[in-house]
Design an enzyme around this catalytic site. Structure first.
Site, PDB file in Angstrom:
ATOM      1  N   ASP A 520      59.821  38.230  44.279  1.00  0.00           N
ATOM      2  CA  ASP A 520      60.079  37.974  42.858  1.00  0.00           C
ATOM      3  C   ASP A 520      60.579  39.275  42.222  1.00  0.00           C
ATOM      4  O   ASP A 520      59.834  40.256  42.114  1.00  0.00           O
ATOM      5  CB  ASP A 520      58.769  37.504  42.200  1.00  0.00           C
ATOM      6  CG  ASP A 520      58.956  37.079  40.760  1.00  0.00           C
ATOM      7  OD1 ASP A 520      59.909  37.555  40.105  1.00  0.00           O
ATOM      8  OD2 ASP A 520      58.122  36.280  40.276  1.00  0.00           O
ATOM      9  N   HIS A 521      61.831  39.251  41.804  1.00  0.00           N
ATOM     10  CA  HIS A 521      62.449  40.485  41.302  1.00  0.00           C
ATOM     11  C   HIS A 521      61.860  40.946  39.963  1.00  0.00           C
ATOM     12  O   HIS A 521      62.095  42.070  39.522  1.00  0.00           O
ATOM     13  CB  HIS A 521      63.967  40.287  41.162  1.00  0.00           C
ATOM     14  CG  HIS A 521      64.763  41.545  41.408  1.00  0.00           C
ATOM     15  ND1 HIS A 521      64.242  42.801  41.200  1.00  0.00           N
ATOM     16  CD2 HIS A 521      66.024  41.744  41.844  1.00  0.00           C
ATOM     17  CE1 HIS A 521      65.148  43.707  41.485  1.00  0.00           C
ATOM     18  NE2 HIS A 521      66.250  43.096  41.890  1.00  0.00           N
TER      19      HIS A 521
END
Ligand code: CAO
Length: 548
Positions: A520-521
């Site tokens: 998850d950036h």
């Protein structure tokens, strides 16, 4: 300084009303007319304001108490002029209060036989908002049946019909502001019922209100009495959520649909805490309002919630024979979750290879040694152990987003994707940091069997901090797994193959394991992901590093 007892003012025909909210506590400084408690009958709720400013010294009521006119709500230490005024005021007998103007008739038969229903005397209220309409043209109305609910900032009340008949025309709608005498509705039917039945108690109650009661209280009380006369119980079934005016106002300001909030207060009453909890749940994505759900793309939804063009609707039978089968429950549930996670998480996947030549040799020899025990170790058990070491070194991979905060978990429960006849399931092995590879292997095979037999309990599928999806037993090279929210990363593993690897002098045959890490950036940066994969690769190529 003087101690002043603040009492429940004249609340008209109400005999005993329940205290449903305490809005102040001992030590609070209250202003004159600040609401102290909320009381409720079956038709109206109203806030009782303070007749004086000061500091709350003692609360004389608690939730659930029944109060009536004259009950002492609390004791306030009032200062100076306020104290004197309050003391004088509280001593005034009810009879000293100024009578209120004569009540206008609430209904007037017209020459044509139609009956006009007007807003009765609602005291000093001006421009009260219609917040709910219970009836529609064509409805047969009984005497005293509630027609609408109106609300001020201090009270909400239902306005009943003074006559029976068929509703011909409704003259108000939700959002309209009404005043005494405004035409509410036109009925056709019996005119036998005296209009005074509605109006009289109002006049009486308002006239009896003691001068010590502040203006809003008198208004609230008077208005509540309007709704009071002899209503059949069960008003709540008419659909108005059970909440005080201040909670309604609070919900309105936040745009919270009160009818969707589950009240945790007495008798299911919705409190301010309930509204806050609902708002938090919606904001965190834990729940949706009905309006949001209606817009959201469900299953193979139409994408309208995302502003996308509609999903193509094709008559496949036009092109050849077809067979239609409903998807199973697990596929539907996991499909909805996968869609949400795919759409909501800005996910990136890093691919890498780990040299597992030595580890595979160790695994094979371990299995030989343990042949009799019946526990077979696969690469996945080593991967779980290796991932725990990497998660400990890079704790953000073991975290979850909570609004603007990250929740770091000091436990390492690893989920693994299992392919079952009913669809994809993710059993969870708890506390993998405390377990050896053999124990992990054993638990994994037990959980995988349970998953395939459809016997996994909810507790065995929740609480994972990180997930591994292994297609190693099947094949493939790399893939992009979807993060299992609220986790923030997932490792995809494919089939290891012998490959020529350059050692600086020559190509050597090495067993290489393809790894695909999706992250998850919002939580993890690309560099951290590359480091995580590199560290994982180092551990897998020399498993002794797990001990470091
Ligand atoms: N490379 C090469 N061989 C591998 C391997 C790998 N990475 N991983 C496993 N294998 C081998 C095993 O050693 C075993 O070999 P033998 O039969 O010779 O002993 C064989 O493949 C089968 O392994 P397995 O699949 O039974 O066991 P596992 O521990 O690797 O996996 C489980 C268990 C439950 C994860 C697996 O059976 C499964 O369901 N995988 C599918 C997961 C899935 O669907 N993921 C996709 C999710 S996204 O849609």
């Amino acid at each position: 300084m003087a101690l002043v007892e603040v009492k429940v003012p004249d609340i008209g025909d109400f005999d005993e009303v329940a205290v449903i909210e305490l809005l102040v506590k001992v030590g609070d400084t209250v202003k004159a007319e600040q609401s102290l408690i909320t009381v409720e009958s079956d038709k109206a709720s109203m806030e009782i304001p303070s007749s004086t400013a000061g500091v709350v010294k003692e609360l004389r009521v608690k939730l659930g108490d029944k109060v009536k006119e004259g009950s002492v709500v609390l004791v306030v230490e009032a200062a100076g002029a306020a104290a004197a005024a309050a003391a004088v005021a509280s001593a005034l007998p009810a009879a000293a209060a100024a009578p209120v103007a004569v009540v206008a008739p609430a209904a007037a038969p017209t020459a044509s036989g139609l009956i006009e229903i007007h807003v009765p005397d609602i005291g000093d209220f001006k421009d009260v908002a219609v917040i709910e309409v219970f009836v529609k043209p064509g409805d047969t109305i009984k005497v005293e049946q509630s027609l609408i609910t109106v609300e001020s900032d201090k009270a909400s009340m239902e306005i009943p019909s003074s006559h029976a008949g068929v509703l011909k025309e409704l003259k108000v709608k939700v959002g309209d502001k009404v005043n005494i005498g405004d035409l509410l509705a036109i009925l056709e039917g019996s005119v036998a019922v005296a209009t005074a039945a509605v109006a009289a108690p109002v006049a009486a109650a308002v006239a009896a209100a003691p001068a010590a009661v502040s203006a809003p209280t008198a208004v609230a009380v008077a208005a509540a009495v309007v709704a009071a006369p002899a209503h059949a119980p069960g008003a709540s079934t008419l659909g108005l959520p059970h909440a005080s005016p201040s909670v309604r106002k609070f919900a309105r300001e936040l745009g919270v649909p009160l009818e969707e909030v589950k009240g945790q207060g007495p008798k299911g009453r919705i409190t301010q805490d309930d509204v806050q909890a609902f708002t938090k749940a919606v904001m965190s994505g834990a729940t949706q309002t009905k309006a949001q759900a209606a817009k959201a793309p469900a299953g193979g939804g139409d994408g309208a919630g995302l502003g996308l063009i509609p999903w193509p609707k094709v008559d496949f039978a036009k092109f050849g024979p077809i067979e239609r089968k409903e998807m199973g429950r697990i596929k539907k549930i996991s499909g909805a979750n996968l869609l949400r996670n795919a759409v909501m998480i800005p996910a990136v996947t890093n691919h890498d290879d780990a040299d597992i030549t030595d580890l595979e040799a160790f695994r094979v020899s371990t299995n030989k040694e343990n042949e009799k025990s019946g526990v077979k170790v696969t690469m996945l058990a080593f991967l779980i152990k290796a991932c725990v070491a990497a998660l400990k070194k890079y704790p953000e991979f073991n975290s979850s987003l909570d609004g603007d905060a990250l929740v770091y978990k000091n436990y390492w429960h690893i989920g693994f994707a299992a392919d079952t006849p009913n669809g994809l399931m993710v059993p969870v092995i708890r506390d993998c940091d405390k377990k050896g590879v053999l124990q992990i292997s054993q638990e994994m095979s037990e959980l995988a069997k349970k998953a395939r037999d459809g016997k996994l309990g909810p507790a065995e599928m929740t609480g994972a901090t990180f997930t591994i999806s292994s297609l190693g037993g099947i094949g493939g090279k790399y893939f992009t797994p979807i993060i299992n929210a609220p986790e923030v990363a997932i490792l995809g593993v494919c089939k290891s193959t012998m490959e020529p690897v350059w050692d600086g002098k020559a190509f050597q045959p090495r067993l290489m394991l393809p790894l695909s890490l999706t992250w998850d950036h919002r939580v993890i940066d690309g560099a951290a992901a590359a480091r995580f994969n590199a560290f994982l690769g180092q551990i897998l190529s020399d498993f002794r590093r797990v001990l470091l």
